[in-house]
Every structure is written in structure tokens, then in C-alpha cells.
Design a protein around this motif. Structure first.
Motif, PDB file in Angstrom:
ATOM      1  N   THR A 142     -69.302  51.177  85.586  1.00 32.98           N
ATOM      2  CA  THR A 142     -70.743  51.426  85.768  1.00 32.98           C
ATOM      3  C   THR A 142     -71.409  50.059  85.812  1.00 32.98           C
ATOM      4  N   THR A 143     -72.420  49.930  86.642  1.00 31.18           N
ATOM      5  CA  THR A 143     -73.097  48.646  86.776  1.00 31.18           C
ATOM      6  C   THR A 143     -73.666  48.214  85.433  1.00 31.18           C
ATOM      7  N   ASP A 144     -74.365  49.127  84.777  1.00 33.79           N
ATOM      8  CA  ASP A 144     -75.018  48.780  83.508  1.00 33.79           C
ATOM      9  C   ASP A 144     -74.014  48.356  82.441  1.00 33.79           C
ATOM     10  N   GLY A 145     -72.971  49.165  82.284  1.00 34.59           N
ATOM     11  CA  GLY A 145     -72.003  48.916  81.216  1.00 34.59           C
ATOM     12  C   GLY A 145     -71.286  47.589  81.410  1.00 34.59           C
ATOM     13  N   TYR A 146     -70.735  47.384  82.595  1.00 29.33           N
ATOM     14  CA  TYR A 146     -69.965  46.168  82.858  1.00 29.33           C
ATOM     15  C   TYR A 146     -70.864  44.933  82.817  1.00 29.33           C
ATOM     16  N   THR A 147     -72.099  45.077  83.357  1.00 25.47           N
ATOM     17  CA  THR A 147     -73.001  43.917  83.354  1.00 25.47           C
ATOM     18  C   THR A 147     -73.325  43.507  81.928  1.00 25.47           C
ATOM     19  N   LYS A 148     -73.622  44.490  81.088  1.00 20.28           N
ATOM     20  CA  LYS A 148     -74.022  44.157  79.715  1.00 20.28           C
ATOM     21  C   LYS A 148     -72.907  43.423  78.973  1.00 20.28           C
ATOM     22  N   VAL A 149     -71.697  43.971  79.079  1.00 20.47           N
ATOM     23  CA  VAL A 149     -70.597  43.377  78.316  1.00 20.47           C
ATOM     24  C   VAL A 149     -70.336  41.941  78.792  1.00 20.47           C
ATOM     25  N   ILE A 150     -70.331  41.735  80.103  1.00 20.06           N
ATOM     26  CA  ILE A 150     -70.029  40.386  80.612  1.00 20.06           C
ATOM     27  C   ILE A 150     -71.195  39.428  80.327  1.00 20.06           C
ATOM     28  N   TYR A 151     -72.415  39.938  80.438  1.00 16.81           N
ATOM     29  CA  TYR A 151     -73.574  39.098  80.128  1.00 16.81           C
ATOM     30  C   TYR A 151     -73.502  38.624  78.664  1.00 16.81           C
ATOM     31  N   ASP A 152     -73.210  39.551  77.756  1.00 20.81           N
ATOM     32  CA  ASP A 152     -73.118  39.174  76.331  1.00 20.81           C
ATOM     33  C   ASP A 152     -72.035  38.113  76.123  1.00 20.81           C
ATOM     34  N   LEU A 153     -70.910  38.267  76.818  1.00 20.25           N
ATOM     35  CA  LEU A 153     -69.813  37.299  76.672  1.00 20.25           C
ATOM     36  C   LEU A 153     -70.231  35.917  77.176  1.00 20.25           C
ATOM     37  N   ILE A 154     -70.913  35.908  78.324  1.00 18.50           N
ATOM     38  CA  ILE A 154     -71.331  34.624  78.910  1.00 18.50           C
ATOM     39  C   ILE A 154     -72.311  33.924  77.972  1.00 18.50           C
ATOM     40  N   LYS A 155     -73.254  34.675  77.433  1.00 24.65           N
ATOM     41  CA  LYS A 155     -74.252  34.084  76.523  1.00 24.65           C
ATOM     42  C   LYS A 155     -73.554  33.463  75.318  1.00 24.65           C
ATOM     43  N   GLU A 156     -72.534  34.147  74.832  1.00 25.31           N
ATOM     44  CA  GLU A 156     -71.879  33.694  73.613  1.00 25.31           C
ATOM     45  C   GLU A 156     -70.936  32.516  73.875  1.00 25.31           C
ATOM     46  N   ARG A 157     -70.197  32.577  74.980  1.00 22.73           N
ATOM     47  CA  ARG A 157     -69.106  31.613  75.161  1.00 22.73           C
ATOM     48  C   ARG A 157     -69.332  30.569  76.233  1.00 22.73           C
ATOM     49  N   LYS A 158     -70.321  30.737  77.076  1.00 25.82           N
ATOM     50  CA  LYS A 158     -70.737  29.723  78.042  1.00 25.82           C
ATOM     51  C   LYS A 158     -69.632  29.149  78.943  1.00 25.82           C
ATOM     52  N   PRO A 159     -69.132  29.937  79.872  1.00 27.22           N
ATOM     53  CA  PRO A 159     -68.165  29.388  80.827  1.00 27.22           C
ATOM     54  C   PRO A 159     -68.888  28.586  81.915  1.00 27.22           C
ATOM     55  N   GLU A 160     -68.167  27.646  82.551  1.00 27.52           N
ATOM     56  CA  GLU A 160     -68.832  26.879  83.614  1.00 27.52           C
ATOM     57  C   GLU A 160     -68.637  27.518  84.992  1.00 27.52           C
ATOM     58  N   ILE A 161     -67.585  28.341  85.117  1.00 27.63           N
ATOM     59  CA  ILE A 161     -67.305  28.974  86.413  1.00 27.63           C
ATOM     60  C   ILE A 161     -66.910  30.421  86.148  1.00 27.63           C
ATOM     61  N   MET A 162     -67.378  31.316  86.989  1.00 26.04           N
ATOM     62  CA  MET A 162     -66.913  32.704  86.896  1.00 26.04           C
ATOM     63  C   MET A 162     -66.636  33.240  88.296  1.00 26.04           C
TER      64      MET A 162
END
Ligand SMILES: Cc1cc2nc3c(=O)[nH]c(=O)nc-3n(C[C@H](O)[C@H](O)[C@H](O)COP(=O)(O)OP(=O)(O)OC[C@H]3O[C@@H](n4cnc5c(N)ncnc54)[C@H](O)[C@@H]3O)c2cc1C
Length: 408
Positions: A142-162
Motif C-alpha cells: 500500500t502506498t501509505d504503509g510502505y511510504t510511512k515505514v521507509i520515511y521513518d527509517l530515512i529520518k532515523e538513519r539518514k542514507p545518502e542514496i536510495m
């Protein structure tokens, strides 16, 4: 340097020189000068009696971020029904190269429900780390579910490339994440490179109908996000003995986070042709003249143990399904053998097949551009050449015997 001296205010008292723990200040012409040993600790700012030293706020371009805080390469490992998509393995292969060049770890982001085996597989394909979000609400995309989980991960761990595969799901997910993180996304890339000096991802994609290759960079925002065309990058090699770190977690995801509810998933009745998987592809173009021509193409494909491909002109004409289309708006393939029959070789078609190992072209126009990329070319009418080829393949053993005898 993040500390600066306001020369007009400096009275040359030298207090800052004495308090600096790093010998980063020299007194030159009775003015304090900061050298490159400065760590911006700020002791001099405190010590200055006349407020002549101040910390410079880092300036970022509109909405930009401190890119130095972001490290690591991530790939989205798309799975469906507990099976990793090929593009996920291709991204692990490409991500590995980029991560090695930047000397950072490669992380695969895996979302699903009880698919532990896939996390291990990703490690064996080359991921150093797998962030594996396990939740029953991640069972179906689902767009909402997958976006939320990945957004939270990015905020927490800060990758430079995805990197995300440019599948139907990836093309839906990528822009949603990039808008929420407020970063740049280049869609449908066919080539990736890194500018090591600035740690920038050089994202190349066809533009203007494939007549131009545009290389796009994202200098001030992170992560640098790309969706990548399936079938373009080489798959990662599987190594049974590879070790990595699997971080399995239950994401913070609730029913009400997901606005669109999936009530049913209906699979297309017809099995899609597996063009990207095939070692041999025989493709037909407008030169066939009519849809019946594809029967000949199918006969040859069968004889060779391959599948049928097509140019867009034939798909647009309704002669064959879109799932057979090769090219910029179709599939990108790299088989061992690609036979192009009655295909002119427009740039948008070549974009999808020119990486094939051996290309054979059959066309009645000796000047057709397809001959520029062909390893073997036959100038002739498909309706004469193809039946002869098919017949010859029936007798291939006899022909080979005769050939061997000739060369003895
Ligand atoms: C944005 C955009 C995206 C596109 N994406 C794609 C894509 O993904 N895939 C794709 O294929 N195209 C794509 N196109 C279309 C592309 O530009 C061409 O129009 C298309 O590839 C032409 O298909 P064709 O070679 O079958 O037809 P044609 O260009 O009409 O070529 C037919 C060829 O058959 C030969 N011929 C005719 N009769 C015979 C015969 N009896 N025997 C042997 N040879 C014969 C002719 O000499 C000619 O070379 C795209 C175009 C745009 C603008």
C-alpha cells in the motif's frame, strides 16, 4: 571553516589565541586569523571580550540539508508474495558497486510479513545489512504503509542514496517518499555513476522520447533517490558464505495509517511473457505487415527455445500485447540472442535491446538503422527469410554435419 573573525571589531588582544586548544588562531597584523586546524569548538567565541568572533551558521540552499550527515547506500528490495523481484537483485548488484566506491555499507530495505528467508538471501547477494520491517499490514503493498515505514527509517538513519526498482510499485512509492522527505528523485534511470569528490550520484535517464540522455544530480538534498529500470543493471552474484547483519523490527504502523484498503488482488488471466528472463528473443516489427506475421515469429522463437518480442509499432497497431514490447516504453532485455525481424531500429527500440550479446537483423532495407547494431544482418523479405531459417533449423544437425565434413 565555521568560525569567523569580524576584523573591524578585533582589537588584537590575543585572548582567543591563548584559549584555542587546537592552535587554530594566529595573530597577523594585530588581527586574529583562523586557520584550517579549527574544529569550530567555539572556545574563542566565548573568550573574545569584544564579540569579534562568531560562529557562522552553515548556509544551505533553499530547503537543503547538511549532506555530510547522510551516509550509506540503500536499495529497496521489492518482493511480491514472498518472492524477491529480479530488479531487487539487480539493485543489490548496482548498489554494491556504488557503496564500494563510496566506502560505505550497502543496506537492503525489505518490507513484508514473515519473509525471513528473503533477508538472508539479500545478504548472500551482497547486502551488508538488511532493514527488515515485519508487519502484517505490510503483507500487500500500500502506498501509505510502505511510504510511512521507509520515511521513518530515512529520518532515523539518514542514507545518502536510495535506489528503487522502476516497477509499477516502485514508480508509485519513489515519488511519495521523496516528496515527504523533501528530496530529489530521478525516475527510470538506465545508468548510475558516482562523482567521488562530491559523493554525488550521477543519474542518467533517457529524456525527450529517448533522443537525449540526461544526467541529473541532486546536490543539496538527501537521500539522492532514483528509480531504476528493471533489466538494465546486472544481477548481483549469489554467495552462500556471505555474512551480514539482519535488523528485523516491527514498524510503528497502524490500520488508520493506511487510507486505501486493498480488498482483493486479482492477477491477470494471461501469464505475462517473461521477456527479461529469456536467453533468446525473436522480435517482430511493422515489417511483418499484419498480425498473422507473428505466427512465423512464434515458430522461429519455438525452434530456438525463446520467446516473442515486438516493436511498439506492432503493439500500437493491436497486433500483439504490450507485455511483448521491447524498448524504452516496453521492456529492457539483454538476451544471448536477439533476432529483429522487420524492425527499423528506432532509437527507442534500440534502448531496450542493444545490450543483447548477439543481434541478428532481418530487414529488406539495407540502410535500416538496425543493421548498425546487428552482429549478423540479412537483407531480405521476412516472408522469404523466416520460412527458410525455420526449415534450416529443422535440418540443423544435417547442416552441421555437412559443414564439418566441408572443413575436414
Ligand atoms: C516516447 C516514445 C517511446 C517509444 N518507445 C518505444 C518502445 O519502447 N519500443 C519500440 O519499439 N518503439 C518505441 N517507440 C516508437 C519508435 O520510435 C518506432 O516508431 C518503432 O520502434 C518502430 O517500430 P518498427 O521498427 O516495427 O516499425 P518501422 O519503423 O515502420 O519499421 C519497419 C521496418 O520493417 C522493414 N520492412 C518492411 N517490410 C518488410 C518485409 N517484408 N521484410 C523485411 N523487412 C521489412 C522496413 O524496411 C522497416 O525498416 C517510441 C517512440 C516514442 C516517441
Amino acid at each position: 571553516m565555521a568560525v569567523k573573525v569580524i576584523e573591524l571589531k578585533c582589537i588584537g588582544c590575543g585572548k582567543c589565541v591563548r584559549v584555542c586548544p587546537f592552535e587554530a588562531i594566529n595573530m597577523i597584523d594585530k588581527k586574529a586569523k583562523i586557520n584550517d586546524k579549527c574544529t569550530a569548538c567555539g572556545q574563542c567565541v566565548e573568550a573574545c571580550p569584544v564579540d569579534a568572533i562568531e560562529k557562522e551558521e552553515k548556509k544551505f540552499r533553499a530547503g537543503g540539508v547538511d549532506v555530510s550527515l547522510y551516509r550509506g547506500v540503500w536499495v529497496f528490495a521489492e518482493q511480491r508474495d514472498g518472492n524477491l523481484l529480479n530488479v531487487a537483485i539487480e539493485l543489490v548488484g548496482e548498489g554494491r558497486k556504488i557503496a564500494d566506491a563510496l566506502e560505505v555499507p550497502l543496506t537492503a530495505v525489505l518490507l513484508g510479513n514473515n519473509i525471513d528467508g528473503l533477508a538472508e538471501k539479500l545478504v548472500k547477494y551482497g547486502a551488508d545489512e538488511v532493514l527488515y520491517a515485519n508487519h502484517d499490514l505490510l503483507n500487500v503493498y500500500t502506498t501509505d504503509g510502505y511510504t510511512k515505514v521507509i520515511y521513518d527509517l530515512i529520518k532515523e538513519r539518514k542514507p545518502e542514496i536510495m535506489l528503487i526498482g522502476a516497477t509499477n510499485i516502485g514508480r508509485d512509492l519513489g515519488p511519495r517518499i521523496s516528496a515527504r522527505v523533501h528530496t530529489g528523485l530521478t525516475a527510470d534511470c538506465t545508468k548510475l555513476d558516482v562523482d567521488l569528490e562530491n559523493r554525488r550520484l550521477m543519474q542518467t535517464r533517457p529524456a525527450f522520447g529517448g533522443n537525449l540522455m540526461a544526467t541529473i544530480v541532486c546536490p543539496d538534498h538527501r537521500p539522492q533517490m532514483s528509480t531504476v529500470r528493471p533489466g538494465v543493471m546486472e544481477k548481483a552474484k549469489y554467495d552462500e558464505n556471505r555474512k551480514g547483519n539482519i535488523v528485523k523490527f516491527t514498524p510503528d504502523l497502524k490500520d488508520e495509517d493506511i487510507r486505501a484498503k486493498v480488498t482483493e488482488v486479482v492477477k491477470g488471466g494471461k501469464a505475462e511473457v517473461q521477456l527479461e528472463e529469456s536467453k533468446i528473443i525473436v522480435s517482430g516489427g511493422r515489417g511483418l505487415g499484419n498480425p498473422e506475421g507473428f505466427k512465423l515469429i512464434e515458430d522461429l522463437a519455438k525452434k530456438l527455445g525463446g520467446v516473442v518480442g515486438a516493436s511498439r509499432a506492432t503493439v500500437d497497431a493491436g497486433w500483439i500485447e504490450h507485455s511483448h514490447q521491447v524498448g524504452q516504453t516496453g521492456k529492457t532485455v539483454r538476451p544471448s540472442l536477439y533476432v529483429a525481424c522487420g524492425i527499423s531500429g528506432a532509437i527507442q527500440h534500440l534502448a531496450g535491446m542493444q545490450e543483447s550479446k548477439v543481434i541478428v537483423a532481418i530487414n529488406k532495407d539495407a540502410d535500416a538503422p538496425i543493421f548498425k547494431v546487428a552482429d549478423y544482418g540479412i537483407v531480405g523479405d521476412v516472408y522469404e527469410v523466416l520460412p527458410e531459417l525455420i526449415e534450416a533449423l529443422d535440418n540443423v544437425d544435417d547442416i552441421m554435419e555437412a559443414f564439418k565434413a566441408m572443413n575436414k
